[in-house]
Design a protein around this motif. Sequence first.
Motif, PDB file in Angstrom:
ATOM      1  N   ARG A   3     -14.770  32.001  -4.051  1.00  0.00           N
ATOM      2  CA  ARG A   3     -14.376  32.827  -3.187  1.00  0.00           C
ATOM      3  C   ARG A   3     -15.860  32.602  -1.585  1.00  0.00           C
ATOM      4  N   GLU A   4     -17.287  32.556  -1.932  1.00  0.00           N
ATOM      5  CA  GLU A   4     -18.020  32.210  -1.626  1.00  0.00           C
ATOM      6  C   GLU A   4     -17.352  31.372  -0.602  1.00  0.00           C
ATOM      7  N   GLU A  44     -14.494  33.827   2.271  1.00  0.00           N
ATOM      8  CA  GLU A  44     -16.152  34.615   2.492  1.00  0.00           C
ATOM      9  C   GLU A  44     -16.579  34.297   3.472  1.00  0.00           C
ATOM     10  N   TYR A  48     -15.730  35.374   7.526  1.00  0.00           N
ATOM     11  CA  TYR A  48     -17.083  35.440   8.890  1.00  0.00           C
ATOM     12  C   TYR A  48     -16.576  34.423  10.197  1.00  0.00           C
ATOM     13  N   ARG A  65     -24.991  35.794   4.921  1.00  0.00           N
ATOM     14  CA  ARG A  65     -24.792  36.084   3.261  1.00  0.00           C
ATOM     15  C   ARG A  65     -25.894  36.177   2.915  1.00  0.00           C
ATOM     16  N   THR A  85     -24.151  40.748   2.106  1.00  0.00           N
ATOM     17  CA  THR A  85     -24.043  40.597   3.694  1.00  0.00           C
ATOM     18  C   THR A  85     -24.200  41.539   4.695  1.00  0.00           C
TER      19      THR A  85
END
Length: 419
Positions: free
Chosen positions: A245-246, A249, A253, A385, A410
């Motif tokens: 998940r991280e 993300e 971005y 983040r 974020t």
Amino acid sequence: MKVFKFGGASVKDAEGIKNVYSVLEQVGHKDVLLVISAMGKTTNALEVVIKNYIDKSPELQSSLQDVKKYHNQILLDLFEEENHEVFTVVNKLFADLEYFLKHNKSPNYNFVYDQVVSTGEMVSTTIVSQYFNYRGLQNQWLDVREFIKTDNTYRDAIVDWEHTQQNIVKKIQRKTLNITQGFLGSDENNFTTTLGREGSDYSAAIFAYCLNAESVTIWKDVQGVLNADPRYFENAILLNQISYREAIELAFYGATVIHPKTLQPLQRKEIPLYVKSFINPLLAGTSVSKGADLEPHTSCYIVKKNQLLISLSSLDFSFIMEENISEIFALLHQYKMKVHLIQNSAISFSVCVDDKFGNFSELKKLLSKKFKVTYNEDVSLYTIRHFTEKSVNAVAQNKEVLVKQVSRETMQVVTKEKI
Ligand code: ASP
Ligand code: MG
């Protein structure tokens, strides 16, 4: 089976290729599929060839020669005998490219692009495979176009998972070293397709998914996934372990270390992804896996430079509502502006976009018919983040903050350097 991906930077010259050989010697190569990109900046160089071809420029020949010379030098550095068969095989690949350029009748730019740019990966994998054989490391060279099947959206092809899975399961030998191309696939008619720039990471994930691989390793010139791009931030630190998940993300971005499409297939089958250094292959690097979250809980910084902030307000004091917004987005899409941040207030609507193709002046004309358009060029978009007050201050220092947007984990700020 393990899947390894080596990008352009790792095979940019003879030294790099020798280093890949040494990495395999150190970490093992028995049950491995190697996915390799084009060497160094070859894809960019082939884009120049394509441009010259489309423009019917007299520079076409010399741009083609540049690509050939670059690879020829690498061959001369790697192979002592000039009559080694690799020279013939590589020459044949370039001859095929020239044949295509001479005889192609298709006016479809994206189609032409894929047929031409793919030469980079075909050549790089041929050189690496032959060099390994030459050094006594037997391997199986595979044409990825017989495995990864896609639709015919050239330059951004969509994978046909069913056929791809069938081909991979049926035809890939286990317990040996396989070498194949990243970035490429083929359509129903066996024309070459590509998966989008920097797509080789995704190729590695496709193979891993279909093979139920034990893991994927992306070998990089950095230690692993860092909390910031060391080109722009001092004291970047290595993230030892992050969750899918991280990683999704961060990639979303704009952290360029992993291609965003790579993670979801791996997450689906819980195949761990390692990002490691090809300079120090025995270091642990970063592992991306299920659940395990950032350790320690560190702020991560992603910066996109050279962005454009466009703000629109209505000419008649009305509000900017759904109808206007959908129209604005249709135009942004049409003019190929990638939207990275949206902010809406009662009377104005702002977007931070990447005007990669320099279309803004044309778009502005259209927008000005309906809206009052203001804009700031050359702004930076910072995404933090796991932000803290300290990390935000560090980013905003000496800059003018034009937009700020905060969600739970974020924070994004659009800044302009103070002059
Ligand atoms: N060679 C391709 C590119 O530079 C694919 C990749 O490197 O992943 O975009
Ligand atoms: Mg590349």
